[in-house]
Design a protein around this motif. Structure first.
Motif, PDB file in Angstrom:
ATOM      1  N   MET A   1      45.122  37.357  50.125  1.00 17.43           N
ATOM      2  CA  MET A   1      45.095  37.660  51.630  1.00 17.43           C
ATOM      3  C   MET A   1      46.547  37.338  52.187  1.00 17.43           C
ATOM      4  O   MET A   1      47.125  36.256  51.944  1.00 17.43           O
ATOM      5  N   ALA A   2      46.977  38.007  53.002  1.00 16.75           N
ATOM      6  CA  ALA A   2      48.276  38.079  53.799  1.00 16.75           C
ATOM      7  C   ALA A   2      48.161  36.767  54.912  1.00 16.75           C
ATOM      8  O   ALA A   2      47.252  36.283  55.223  1.00 16.75           O
ATOM      9  N   GLY A   3      49.179  36.003  54.687  1.00 14.31           N
ATOM     10  CA  GLY A   3      49.791  35.111  55.817  1.00 14.31           C
ATOM     11  C   GLY A   3      49.838  35.292  57.478  1.00 14.31           C
ATOM     12  O   GLY A   3      49.630  36.723  57.372  1.00 14.31           O
ATOM     13  N   ARG A   4      49.768  34.618  58.101  1.00 11.72           N
ATOM     14  CA  ARG A   4      49.905  34.775  59.551  1.00 11.72           C
ATOM     15  C   ARG A   4      51.038  34.648  60.014  1.00 11.72           C
ATOM     16  O   ARG A   4      51.703  33.650  59.750  1.00 11.72           O
ATOM     17  N   PHE A   5      51.640  35.422  61.034  1.00  5.85           N
ATOM     18  CA  PHE A   5      52.850  35.169  61.498  1.00  5.85           C
ATOM     19  C   PHE A   5      52.626  34.668  62.872  1.00  5.85           C
ATOM     20  O   PHE A   5      52.136  35.235  63.911  1.00  5.85           O
ATOM     21  N   ILE A   6      53.437  33.180  63.019  1.00  6.55           N
ATOM     22  CA  ILE A   6      53.024  32.596  64.151  1.00  6.55           C
ATOM     23  C   ILE A   6      54.554  32.347  64.870  1.00  6.55           C
ATOM     24  O   ILE A   6      55.516  31.854  64.236  1.00  6.55           O
ATOM     25  N   SER A   7      54.877  32.825  65.871  1.00  2.00           N
ATOM     26  CA  SER A   7      56.300  32.422  66.718  1.00  2.00           C
ATOM     27  C   SER A   7      56.045  31.587  67.992  1.00  2.00           C
ATOM     28  O   SER A   7      55.153  31.409  68.292  1.00  2.00           O
ATOM     29  N   PHE A   8      57.402  30.628  67.981  1.00  6.73           N
ATOM     30  CA  PHE A   8      57.488  29.823  68.933  1.00  6.73           C
ATOM     31  C   PHE A   8      58.356  30.422  70.124  1.00  6.73           C
ATOM     32  O   PHE A   8      59.476  30.595  69.728  1.00  6.73           O
ATOM     33  N   GLU A   9      58.026  30.404  71.228  1.00 10.27           N
ATOM     34  CA  GLU A   9      58.980  30.825  72.347  1.00 10.27           C
ATOM     35  C   GLU A   9      59.258  29.813  73.542  1.00 10.27           C
ATOM     36  O   GLU A   9      58.300  29.110  73.780  1.00 10.27           O
ATOM     37  N   GLY A  10      60.225  30.206  74.268  1.00  9.51           N
ATOM     38  CA  GLY A  10      60.390  29.346  75.438  1.00  9.51           C
ATOM     39  C   GLY A  10      61.983  29.287  75.665  1.00  9.51           C
ATOM     40  O   GLY A  10      62.827  29.666  75.031  1.00  9.51           O
ATOM     41  N   GLY A  11      62.277  28.778  77.062  1.00 16.56           N
ATOM     42  CA  GLY A  11      63.573  28.635  77.600  1.00 16.56           C
ATOM     43  C   GLY A  11      64.247  27.407  76.703  1.00 16.56           C
ATOM     44  O   GLY A  11      63.710  26.864  75.983  1.00 16.56           O
ATOM     45  N   GLU A  12      65.435  27.140  77.269  1.00 21.15           N
ATOM     46  CA  GLU A  12      66.411  26.197  76.521  1.00 21.15           C
ATOM     47  C   GLU A  12      65.670  24.798  76.888  1.00 21.15           C
ATOM     48  O   GLU A  12      65.292  24.474  78.205  1.00 21.15           O
ATOM     49  N   GLY A  13      65.481  23.938  75.848  1.00 21.14           N
ATOM     50  CA  GLY A  13      65.049  22.699  76.248  1.00 21.14           C
ATOM     51  C   GLY A  13      63.565  22.435  76.392  1.00 21.14           C
ATOM     52  O   GLY A  13      63.061  21.552  76.887  1.00 21.14           O
ATOM     53  N   ARG A 121      61.429  49.873  67.579  1.00 16.10           N
ATOM     54  CA  ARG A 121      60.765  50.771  66.701  1.00 16.10           C
ATOM     55  C   ARG A 121      61.632  51.228  65.583  1.00 16.10           C
ATOM     56  O   ARG A 121      61.401  51.347  64.378  1.00 16.10           O
ATOM     57  N   LEU A 122      63.042  51.310  65.899  1.00 19.72           N
ATOM     58  CA  LEU A 122      63.873  52.073  64.868  1.00 19.72           C
ATOM     59  C   LEU A 122      64.149  50.973  63.634  1.00 19.72           C
ATOM     60  O   LEU A 122      64.461  51.433  62.488  1.00 19.72           O
ATOM     61  N   THR A 123      64.106  49.895  64.059  1.00 21.57           N
ATOM     62  CA  THR A 123      64.707  48.804  63.108  1.00 21.57           C
ATOM     63  C   THR A 123      63.092  48.153  62.141  1.00 21.57           C
ATOM     64  O   THR A 123      63.443  47.985  60.869  1.00 21.57           O
ATOM     65  N   ILE A 124      62.463  47.653  62.997  1.00 21.91           N
ATOM     66  CA  ILE A 124      61.237  46.897  62.333  1.00 21.91           C
ATOM     67  C   ILE A 124      60.082  47.524  62.507  1.00 21.91           C
ATOM     68  O   ILE A 124      58.940  47.103  62.429  1.00 21.91           O
ATOM     69  N   GLY A 125      59.765  48.732  63.332  1.00 21.23           N
ATOM     70  CA  GLY A 125      58.765  49.181  63.490  1.00 21.23           C
ATOM     71  C   GLY A 125      57.694  48.848  64.491  1.00 21.23           C
ATOM     72  O   GLY A 125      58.288  48.271  65.685  1.00 21.23           O
ATOM     73  N   ASN A 126      56.639  48.292  64.243  1.00 21.51           N
ATOM     74  CA  ASN A 126      55.763  47.880  65.115  1.00 21.51           C
ATOM     75  C   ASN A 126      55.347  46.035  64.841  1.00 21.51           C
ATOM     76  O   ASN A 126      54.398  45.821  65.325  1.00 21.51           O
ATOM     77  N   VAL A 127      56.201  45.845  64.109  1.00 23.03           N
ATOM     78  CA  VAL A 127      55.933  44.217  63.708  1.00 23.03           C
ATOM     79  C   VAL A 127      56.015  43.236  64.834  1.00 23.03           C
ATOM     80  O   VAL A 127      57.187  43.414  65.378  1.00 23.03           O
ATOM     81  N   MET A 128      55.111  42.543  64.996  1.00 23.85           N
ATOM     82  CA  MET A 128      55.050  41.543  66.099  1.00 23.85           C
ATOM     83  C   MET A 128      54.303  40.051  65.369  1.00 23.85           C
ATOM     84  O   MET A 128      53.581  40.486  64.390  1.00 23.85           O
ATOM     85  N   PRO A 129      54.537  39.315  66.003  1.00 21.89           N
ATOM     86  CA  PRO A 129      53.706  38.107  65.586  1.00 21.89           C
ATOM     87  C   PRO A 129      52.151  38.261  65.800  1.00 21.89           C
ATOM     88  O   PRO A 129      51.764  38.847  66.637  1.00 21.89           O
ATOM     89  N   ASP A 130      51.368  37.371  65.017  1.00 19.72           N
ATOM     90  CA  ASP A 130      49.973  37.523  65.117  1.00 19.72           C
ATOM     91  C   ASP A 130      49.574  36.559  66.425  1.00 19.72           C
ATOM     92  O   ASP A 130      48.759  36.986  67.171  1.00 19.72           O
ATOM     93  N   ILE A 131      50.490  35.735  66.638  1.00 19.04           N
ATOM     94  CA  ILE A 131      50.163  34.883  67.786  1.00 19.04           C
ATOM     95  C   ILE A 131      51.529  34.114  68.143  1.00 19.04           C
ATOM     96  O   ILE A 131      52.328  33.767  67.319  1.00 19.04           O
ATOM     97  N   THR A 132      51.875  34.060  69.624  1.00 14.88           N
ATOM     98  CA  THR A 132      52.918  33.404  69.980  1.00 14.88           C
ATOM     99  C   THR A 132      52.721  32.497  70.957  1.00 14.88           C
ATOM    100  O   THR A 132      51.803  32.523  71.797  1.00 14.88           O
TER     101      THR A 132
END
Length: 215
Positions: A1-13, A121-132
């Motif tokens: 089973m494929a893993g899940r892609f989790i990204s962390f986002e936010g401003g500085e600090g 789209r040109l570089t990585i297609g439709n790749v986005m995290p599963d959850i952000t």
């Protein structure tokens, strides 16, 4: 089973890097296969590009060139680390991903969203995290935290306060547009409380059974 892609986002600090590290400790304690990575960076080529983007004068690059550099690093990162890890069943915990480009170069610096979308789209297609996970904090407080850190990766921190307020608004707009993918956290809370909220949210969203780490 494929893993899940989790990204962390936010401003500085905002504390997102600390929270991503704590999540990885929780994964490790539970013996859950995962990799911890960051953007820009995460692969040898992308780390070389990182030094061009996060150090030096704030006006070193215009928004278009900056975005091209970010996507060159992102493509290398995806091909060499993210995609293989996910395919092998490992979860990927990434400190920043494409949302940061949409916000920093798009909302912050005024680069048209269509340009960023086309390049994505040109570089990585439709790749986005599963959850952000988005860590929201008043820019004045976040920058105070950021300035207390040592290091030379201060290029974006040195942007004016209006820029940082646009960044905050940009992340919140993405969360509003994509509520099924994004969860917003009040990053003014202490790190222990935040970590517990992160673990609880991921357990619910991804069907995990993690316990908060003790750090």
């Amino acid at each position: 089973m494929a893993g899940r892609f989790i990204s962390f986002e936010g401003g500085e600090g905002s504390g997102k890097s600390t929270q991503s590290q704590l999540l990885c400790k929780a994964f490790g304690a539970a013996k859950v296969a995962h990799v911890s990575t960051r953007e820009p960076g995460g692969s040898s080529g992308a780390e070389q590009i990182r030094s061009l983007l996060v150090t030096g004068d704030k006006d070193a690059w215009d928004a278009e060139t900056e975005t091209l550099l970010f996507y060159a690093a992102r493509l290398d990162h995806l091909n060499k680390l993210i995609s293989p890890a996910l395919a092998s069943g490992k979860h990927v915990v990434c400190d920043r991903f494409a949302d940061s480009t949409r916000v920093y170069q798009g909302v912050g610096k005024g680069l048209p969203a269509q340009f960023i979308q086309m390049l994505h789209r040109l570089t990585i297609g439709n790749v986005m995290p599963d959850i952000t996970l988005i860590f929201d904090i008043n820019p004045e407080e976040g920058l105070k935290r950021a300035h207390a850190r040592r290091g030379n990766e201060t290029r974006f921190e040195s942007m004016d306060m209006e820029f940082h307020h646009r960044i905050r608004a940009g992340f919140l707009a993405i969360a509003k547009e994509e509520p099924s993918r994004c969860i917003v956290f009040d990053a003014s809370q202490d790190k222990v409380t935040l970590h517990k909220q992160v673990v609880e949210s991921l357990n619910h969203k991804l069907g995990l059974a993690l316990n908060p780490c003790n750090d």
